[in-house]
Design a protein around this motif. Structure first.
Motif: not given
Length: 121
Positions: A14-15, A66, A84, A86-89, A121
């Motif tokens: 993440a990130g 992003r 950037s 995210k886990p939801e990506d 994450s």
């Protein structure tokens, strides 16, 4: 025959960042809009970003600021710079292109096979 081949997926924290690329090849006269879609497990495929042949872009709200879509018309490629993350990506990302195979034909839609993006994450 027209083929779309994606590359650049993988595992990232993440990130972090990833860059996806998609190359259209085969019997191509011209390429119209090129898109990136994604599909997470158990969810419907959703449009992430779109770019016209003239370079006009559109982004889904969940990636605005992003992700950046770009294309190289000379090489029939489209890229997606993802920052950037995210886990939801996490999803399989698919390239889609509207392609004319000759000056006399209509645009037809072609899809790539997909590339997995996993964000931990």
């Amino acid at each position: 025959q027209v083929q779309l081949v994606e590359s650049g997926g993988g595992l990232v924290q993440a990130g972090g960042s990833l860059r996806l690329s998609c190359v259209a090849s085969g019997s191509i006269f011209s390429v119209g809009a090129m898109d990136w879609y994604r599909q997470a497990p158990g969810k419907q495929r959703e449009l992430v970003a779109d770019i016209t042949s003239g370079g006009t872009t559109w982004y889904a709200d969940f990636v605005k600021g992003r992700f950046t879509i770009s294309r190289d018309n000379a090489n029939n490629t489209v890229s997606l710079q993802m920052n950037s993350l995210k886990p939801e990506d996490t999803a399989v990302y698919y390239c889609k292109a509207d392609v004319r195979r000759s000056r006399f034909s209509a645009f037809n839609v072609y899809w790539g096979q997909g590339t997995q993006v996993t964000v931990s994450s």
